[in-house]
Design a protein around this motif. Structure first.
Motif, PDB file in Angstrom:
ATOM      1  N   LYS A 199     -23.988 107.537  49.060  1.00 31.47           N
ATOM      2  CA  LYS A 199     -23.452 106.799  47.919  1.00 31.47           C
ATOM      3  C   LYS A 199     -23.300 107.684  46.679  1.00 31.47           C
ATOM      4  O   LYS A 199     -24.068 108.621  46.497  1.00 31.47           O
ATOM      5  CB  LYS A 199     -24.371 105.609  47.610  1.00 31.47           C
ATOM      6  CG  LYS A 199     -24.463 104.604  48.757  1.00 31.47           C
ATOM      7  CD  LYS A 199     -25.417 103.478  48.379  1.00 31.47           C
ATOM      8  CE  LYS A 199     -25.589 102.515  49.535  1.00 31.47           C
ATOM      9  NZ  LYS A 199     -26.522 101.420  49.204  1.00 31.47           N
ATOM     10  N   PRO A 200     -22.318 107.365  45.820  1.00 33.64           N
ATOM     11  CA  PRO A 200     -21.436 106.196  45.916  1.00 33.64           C
ATOM     12  C   PRO A 200     -20.285 106.393  46.901  1.00 33.64           C
ATOM     13  O   PRO A 200     -19.763 107.485  47.044  1.00 33.64           O
ATOM     14  CB  PRO A 200     -20.913 106.045  44.493  1.00 33.64           C
ATOM     15  CG  PRO A 200     -20.936 107.424  43.926  1.00 33.64           C
ATOM     16  CD  PRO A 200     -22.131 108.081  44.542  1.00 33.64           C
ATOM     17  N   ASN A 201     -19.950 105.299  47.605  1.00 33.21           N
ATOM     18  CA  ASN A 201     -18.740 105.288  48.408  1.00 33.21           C
ATOM     19  C   ASN A 201     -17.668 104.518  47.633  1.00 33.21           C
ATOM     20  O   ASN A 201     -17.866 104.193  46.461  1.00 33.21           O
ATOM     21  CB  ASN A 201     -19.000 104.710  49.805  1.00 33.21           C
ATOM     22  CG  ASN A 201     -19.742 103.383  49.773  1.00 33.21           C
ATOM     23  OD1 ASN A 201     -19.400 102.506  48.985  1.00 33.21           O
ATOM     24  ND2 ASN A 201     -20.753 103.229  50.624  1.00 33.21           N
ATOM     25  N   GLY A 202     -16.537 104.254  48.261  1.00 35.09           N
ATOM     26  CA  GLY A 202     -15.467 103.639  47.481  1.00 35.09           C
ATOM     27  C   GLY A 202     -14.407 102.974  48.318  1.00 35.09           C
ATOM     28  O   GLY A 202     -14.504 102.889  49.544  1.00 35.09           O
ATOM     29  N   GLU A 257     -14.716 103.156  42.971  1.00 38.86           N
ATOM     30  CA  GLU A 257     -16.100 103.182  43.461  1.00 38.86           C
ATOM     31  C   GLU A 257     -16.505 101.765  43.863  1.00 38.86           C
ATOM     32  O   GLU A 257     -16.092 100.782  43.243  1.00 38.86           O
ATOM     33  CB  GLU A 257     -17.016 103.752  42.365  1.00 38.86           C
ATOM     34  CG  GLU A 257     -18.451 103.972  42.791  1.00 38.86           C
ATOM     35  CD  GLU A 257     -19.306 102.733  42.568  1.00 38.86           C
ATOM     36  OE1 GLU A 257     -20.245 102.517  43.367  1.00 38.86           O
ATOM     37  OE2 GLU A 257     -19.021 101.985  41.605  1.00 38.86           O
ATOM     38  N   THR A 258     -17.308 101.635  44.914  1.00 35.93           N
ATOM     39  CA  THR A 258     -17.585 100.326  45.518  1.00 35.93           C
ATOM     40  C   THR A 258     -18.171  99.316  44.541  1.00 35.93           C
ATOM     41  O   THR A 258     -17.740  98.153  44.502  1.00 35.93           O
ATOM     42  CB  THR A 258     -18.523 100.493  46.728  1.00 35.93           C
ATOM     43  OG1 THR A 258     -17.831 101.219  47.754  1.00 35.93           O
ATOM     44  CG2 THR A 258     -18.964  99.151  47.276  1.00 35.93           C
ATOM     45  N   GLY A 305     -16.407 106.499  52.611  1.00 39.78           N
ATOM     46  CA  GLY A 305     -17.325 107.225  51.754  1.00 39.78           C
ATOM     47  C   GLY A 305     -17.748 108.536  52.357  1.00 39.78           C
ATOM     48  O   GLY A 305     -17.572 108.767  53.560  1.00 39.78           O
ATOM     49  N   MET A 338     -17.420 108.921  47.947  1.00 40.30           N
ATOM     50  CA  MET A 338     -16.442 109.289  46.950  1.00 40.30           C
ATOM     51  C   MET A 338     -16.459 110.814  46.850  1.00 40.30           C
ATOM     52  O   MET A 338     -17.526 111.439  46.896  1.00 40.30           O
ATOM     53  CB  MET A 338     -16.771 108.677  45.591  1.00 40.30           C
ATOM     54  CG  MET A 338     -16.592 107.179  45.503  1.00 40.30           C
ATOM     55  SD  MET A 338     -14.856 106.653  45.365  1.00 40.30           S
ATOM     56  CE  MET A 338     -14.463 107.141  43.668  1.00 40.30           C
ATOM     57  N   ILE A 380     -15.401 111.175  41.137  1.00 43.46           N
ATOM     58  CA  ILE A 380     -15.705 109.917  40.467  1.00 43.46           C
ATOM     59  C   ILE A 380     -15.490 110.100  38.970  1.00 43.46           C
ATOM     60  O   ILE A 380     -16.249 110.810  38.307  1.00 43.46           O
ATOM     61  CB  ILE A 380     -17.163 109.469  40.719  1.00 43.46           C
ATOM     62  CG1 ILE A 380     -17.503 109.573  42.202  1.00 43.46           C
ATOM     63  CG2 ILE A 380     -17.405 108.064  40.187  1.00 43.46           C
ATOM     64  CD1 ILE A 380     -18.957 109.814  42.474  1.00 43.46           C
ATOM     65  N   HIS A 429     -18.847 114.293  43.370  1.00 39.62           N
ATOM     66  CA  HIS A 429     -20.004 113.531  43.839  1.00 39.62           C
ATOM     67  C   HIS A 429     -21.269 114.333  43.540  1.00 39.62           C
ATOM     68  O   HIS A 429     -21.325 115.548  43.808  1.00 39.62           O
ATOM     69  CB  HIS A 429     -19.873 113.298  45.344  1.00 39.62           C
ATOM     70  CG  HIS A 429     -20.843 112.318  45.905  1.00 39.62           C
ATOM     71  ND1 HIS A 429     -22.200 112.566  45.993  1.00 39.62           N
ATOM     72  CD2 HIS A 429     -20.655 111.083  46.434  1.00 39.62           C
ATOM     73  CE1 HIS A 429     -22.801 111.539  46.541  1.00 39.62           C
ATOM     74  NE2 HIS A 429     -21.889 110.609  46.824  1.00 39.62           N
ATOM     75  N   ASN A 437     -10.087 110.295  40.593  1.00 39.85           N
ATOM     76  CA  ASN A 437     -10.878 109.656  41.640  1.00 39.85           C
ATOM     77  C   ASN A 437     -10.290 110.005  43.004  1.00 39.85           C
ATOM     78  O   ASN A 437      -9.067 110.003  43.183  1.00 39.85           O
ATOM     79  CB  ASN A 437     -10.909 108.135  41.462  1.00 39.85           C
ATOM     80  CG  ASN A 437     -11.697 107.718  40.232  1.00 39.85           C
ATOM     81  OD1 ASN A 437     -12.923 107.714  40.242  1.00 39.85           O
ATOM     82  ND2 ASN A 437     -10.986 107.367  39.170  1.00 39.85           N
ATOM     83  N   LEU A 443     -11.349 109.842  47.497  1.00 37.84           N
ATOM     84  CA  LEU A 443     -12.204 109.218  48.495  1.00 37.84           C
ATOM     85  C   LEU A 443     -12.125 109.974  49.817  1.00 37.84           C
ATOM     86  O   LEU A 443     -11.039 110.332  50.280  1.00 37.84           O
ATOM     87  CB  LEU A 443     -11.766 107.768  48.712  1.00 37.84           C
ATOM     88  CG  LEU A 443     -12.541 106.926  49.720  1.00 37.84           C
ATOM     89  CD1 LEU A 443     -13.985 106.702  49.259  1.00 37.84           C
ATOM     90  CD2 LEU A 443     -11.837 105.588  49.962  1.00 37.84           C
TER      91      LEU A 443
END
Length: 240
Positions: free
Chosen positions: A110-113, A126-127, A144, A146, A149, A154, A205, A207
Motif C-alpha cells: 500500500k497504497p494501491n490505486g 489512490e484507493t 497496486g 501506486m 502518488i 511510492h 499519478n 499505477l
C-alpha cells in the motif's frame, strides 16, 4: 500508381494511438499513448461470462462488429480463477468491489490505486481517495502498488533494490486527457519503473499493473505477446 497506393492506405485499420520503444536510464521500454479521442475499454469476459484472457480472443470477439484492438495489455492482478483482485467496472457496471489490498502480493504494497476512465477524463486515484470521492467511471480496474502518488514515488521504492522483473503500468497526465501505458522490455526495479513515469513522462499519478506476467499487443510494432490466460485487459478499439 499513386491512386492505387492511396486506395491501399484507405483499406488499412485506422490506428488511433501509436506505440513506440524508448530507452530511459539504460532500460528499454515500450510505451503506448492514449487520449480521450480513443475508444479505450477494459475486457474480462464475453457476453456469456466466459473468460477472454488473451488478445486473440478479444480480437475474435471484436471481429463480429468489424473492429480490432489498436493496442492492449494486461491491466490488474487476479485470483487463480482470473477474477479481479480488486475493483472492476465495465460499461458503468461494477463487476467486482473495491478492496483494501490486505497482504495480497504487490497489491498489498500500500497504497494501491484505481485506474478510472470515462469519455471526458482519465485518472489514476489512490484507493482511499477513490473510496472517499467515489467518482463515476465507465471503466475501472484496481491494482497496486501506486507507482507515483501526487508527484512522489511510492515511499517503499528503494533506489538500491535488487528485485527486477518485466513490469507494466499506466500513468495519466495532470489534466486527465492523456494516458501512457508502459511495459519494460528488460527486468527493472520498482524505483526505476516509477521514475520513468514521474521524471520522464511527468505523470503526477501512476499505477502498477503487474510483473512477470506482463504482456503487450502492439500490432504497429509487430508485437503480440502470448502465454497463459490473463485477467482484466485494457486496450483501444479501432475499426478494421
Amino acid at each position: 500508381m499513386i491512386r492505387a497506393a492511396l486506395a491501399f492506405l484507405l483499406l488499412l485499420p485506422a490506428v488511433a494511438n501509436a506505440c513506440e520503444t524508448l530507452t530511459y536510464k539504460s532500460n528499454d521500454y515500450t510505451l503506448c499513448e492514449v487520449t480521450l479521442e480513443d475508444d479505450l475499454r477494459l475486457f474480462h469476459s464475453d457476453a456469456d461470462g466466459r473468460l477472454l484472457g488473451s488478445f486473440s480472443r478479444i480480437n475474435a470477439m471484436l471481429a463480429d462488429s468489424g473492429q480490432t484492438l489498436g493496442f492492449a495489455m494486461n491491466a490488474g492482478m487476479y485470483h487463480t480463477d482470473r477474477s479481479p483482485v480488486g475493483l472492476f467496472v465495465e460499461n458503468g457496471i461494477e463487476r467486482a468491489p473495491l478492496a483494501d489490498g490486505g497482504t495480497y502480493g504487490n497489491f498489498g504494497l500500500k497504497p494501491n490505486g484505481v485506474f478510472c476512465f470515462s469519455k471526458d477524463r482519465l485518472a489514476v486515484i489512490e484507493t482511499n481517495a477513490f473510496r472517499d470521492a467515489r467518482p463515476a467511471c465507465d471503466y475501472a480496474t484496481q491494482s497496486g502498488p501506486m507507482l507515483v502518488i501526487d508527484g512522489a514515488l511510492h515511499p517503499r521504492f528503494l533506489l538500491d533494490a535488487t528485485s527486477r522483473y518485466i513490469r507494466n503500468g499506466v500513468g495519466v497526465s495532470a489534466d486527465g486527457t492523456r494516458a501512457w501505458f508502459v511495459i519494460s522490455d528488460n527486468p527493472v526495479t520498482f524505483h526505476e519503473f516509477g521514475s520513468l513515469f514521474r521524471d520522464h513522462l511527468k505523470t503526477p499519478n501512476a499505477l502498477y499493473f503487474d510483473g512477470k506476467v506482463s504482456r503487450l499487443f502492439a500490432p504497429d510494432l509487430g508485437r503480440s505477446d502470448s502465454g497463459f490466460p490473463l485477467g482484466v485487459i485494457v486496450g483501444t478499439v479501432i475499426s478494421r
